[in-house]
Design a protein around this motif. Sequence first.
Motif, mmCIF file in Angstrom:
data_model
loop_
_atom_site.group_PDB
_atom_site.id
_atom_site.type_symbol
_atom_site.label_atom_id
_atom_site.label_comp_id
_atom_site.label_asym_id
_atom_site.label_seq_id
_atom_site.Cartn_x
_atom_site.Cartn_y
_atom_site.Cartn_z
ATOM 1 N N ALA A 101 160.196 46.742 78.084
ATOM 2 C CA ALA A 101 160.879 47.466 77.003
ATOM 3 C C ALA A 101 161.815 48.535 77.563
ATOM 4 C CB ALA A 101 159.867 48.093 76.047
ATOM 5 N N ALA A 102 161.365 49.268 78.573
ATOM 6 C CA ALA A 102 162.204 50.321 79.163
ATOM 7 C C ALA A 102 163.430 49.718 79.833
ATOM 8 C CB ALA A 102 161.394 51.144 80.167
ATOM 9 N N LEU A 103 163.257 48.602 80.521
ATOM 10 C CA LEU A 103 164.395 47.959 81.176
ATOM 11 C C LEU A 103 165.353 47.355 80.159
ATOM 12 C CD1 LEU A 103 162.565 46.374 84.220
ATOM 13 C CD2 LEU A 103 164.319 48.160 84.295
ATOM 14 N N ALA A 104 164.828 46.801 79.097
ATOM 15 C CA ALA A 104 165.694 46.254 78.045
ATOM 16 C C ALA A 104 166.536 47.371 77.425
ATOM 17 C CB ALA A 104 164.854 45.554 76.980
ATOM 18 N N GLU A 105 165.919 48.506 77.181
ATOM 19 C CA GLU A 105 166.656 49.643 76.614
ATOM 20 C C GLU A 105 167.697 50.162 77.610
ATOM 21 O OE1 GLU A 105 167.956 52.512 73.955
ATOM 22 O OE2 GLU A 105 166.811 50.675 73.647
ATOM 23 N N LEU A 106 167.331 50.266 78.878
ATOM 24 C CA LEU A 106 168.273 50.699 79.910
ATOM 25 C C LEU A 106 169.448 49.730 79.986
ATOM 26 C CD1 LEU A 106 168.981 52.580 82.311
ATOM 27 C CD2 LEU A 106 167.624 51.052 83.751
ATOM 28 N N ASP A 107 169.164 48.449 79.924
ATOM 29 C CA ASP A 107 170.217 47.441 79.973
ATOM 30 C C ASP A 107 171.174 47.591 78.789
ATOM 31 O OD1 ASP A 107 170.969 45.445 81.805
ATOM 32 O OD2 ASP A 107 170.260 43.852 80.495
ATOM 33 N N ARG A 108 170.629 47.853 77.612
ATOM 34 C CA ARG A 108 171.472 48.033 76.418
ATOM 35 C C ARG A 108 172.327 49.297 76.515
ATOM 36 N NH1 ARG A 108 167.034 45.820 74.118
ATOM 37 N NH2 ARG A 108 166.012 47.772 73.605
ATOM 38 N N THR A 109 171.724 50.400 76.971
ATOM 39 C CA THR A 109 172.457 51.675 76.992
ATOM 40 C C THR A 109 173.462 51.778 78.126
ATOM 41 O OG1 THR A 109 170.696 52.781 78.224
ATOM 42 C CG2 THR A 109 170.613 52.931 75.811
ATOM 43 N N PRO A 166 163.895 40.606 74.946
ATOM 44 C CA PRO A 166 163.155 40.978 76.154
ATOM 45 C C PRO A 166 164.077 41.031 77.374
ATOM 46 C CG PRO A 166 162.568 38.758 75.462
ATOM 47 C CD PRO A 166 163.510 39.297 74.429
ATOM 48 N N PHE A 167 163.708 41.851 78.325
ATOM 49 C CA PHE A 167 164.492 41.986 79.558
ATOM 50 C C PHE A 167 164.174 40.833 80.506
ATOM 51 C CE2 PHE A 167 165.210 43.640 83.857
ATOM 52 C CZ PHE A 167 166.529 44.052 83.749
ATOM 53 N N PHE A 168 162.896 40.599 80.748
ATOM 54 C CA PHE A 168 162.485 39.525 81.650
ATOM 55 C C PHE A 168 162.612 38.193 80.925
ATOM 56 C CE2 PHE A 168 159.697 43.148 83.086
ATOM 57 C CZ PHE A 168 160.435 43.439 84.217
ATOM 58 N N ASP A 169 162.913 37.141 81.692
ATOM 59 C CA ASP A 169 162.992 35.806 81.104
ATOM 60 C C ASP A 169 162.345 34.802 82.044
ATOM 61 O OD1 ASP A 169 164.911 35.119 83.112
ATOM 62 O OD2 ASP A 169 166.565 35.729 81.823
ATOM 63 N N GLU A 170 162.430 33.520 81.683
ATOM 64 C CA GLU A 170 161.759 32.489 82.480
ATOM 65 C C GLU A 170 162.344 32.353 83.880
ATOM 66 O OE1 GLU A 170 165.057 31.026 80.075
ATOM 67 O OE2 GLU A 170 163.180 31.898 79.423
#
Length: 165
Positions: free
Chosen positions: A17-25, A42-46
């Motif tokens: 969640a923190a990485l997804a938010e960082l990626d968005r911002t 989600p930030f992580f994927d397959e």
Amino acid sequence: MIVPETQIRTAVQDDDAALAELDRTTWSTLHAVLPAPTPGEPFFDERHGPGDYLVAVRGGAVVGYVRVVPPAPIASMAHVRQIQGLAVAESARGKGVARALLRAAMDRAREQGAVRITLRVLAHNAPARALYASEGFVVEGVLPGEMFLDGKYVDDVLMGRSLLG
């Protein structure tokens, strides 16, 4: 210069969640070639899990990441690692976080047996190009007009360096 309270560690699933938010911002056409991430995604994927990322943590918060992976899943490239993303939160910029992540990525690549590391950077991203050059990366190729961003063609710059010595 890195501030002592910044730690670099391997990402864990709980960082999603923190990485997804960082990626968005931090998303910007200065460095991103994909569309902006959508909230809740989600930030992580397959293809890229927590083990592919190093994160920078300050004051208990994730403030940056770098993804360092093999450039292709073939034996003839097993000696190479590629940086495929580096981001630092606005609040942590100018504190040596990006440099620390880059150096940690090179250390991780060496630990994995790599003798060479590469990356791709958009030509108009002067701050990133300067950082990479200051850490020994050299331009090894340019793909003119490879990307079309914000109504303009942008060159894709290939950079690399040896991890020996």
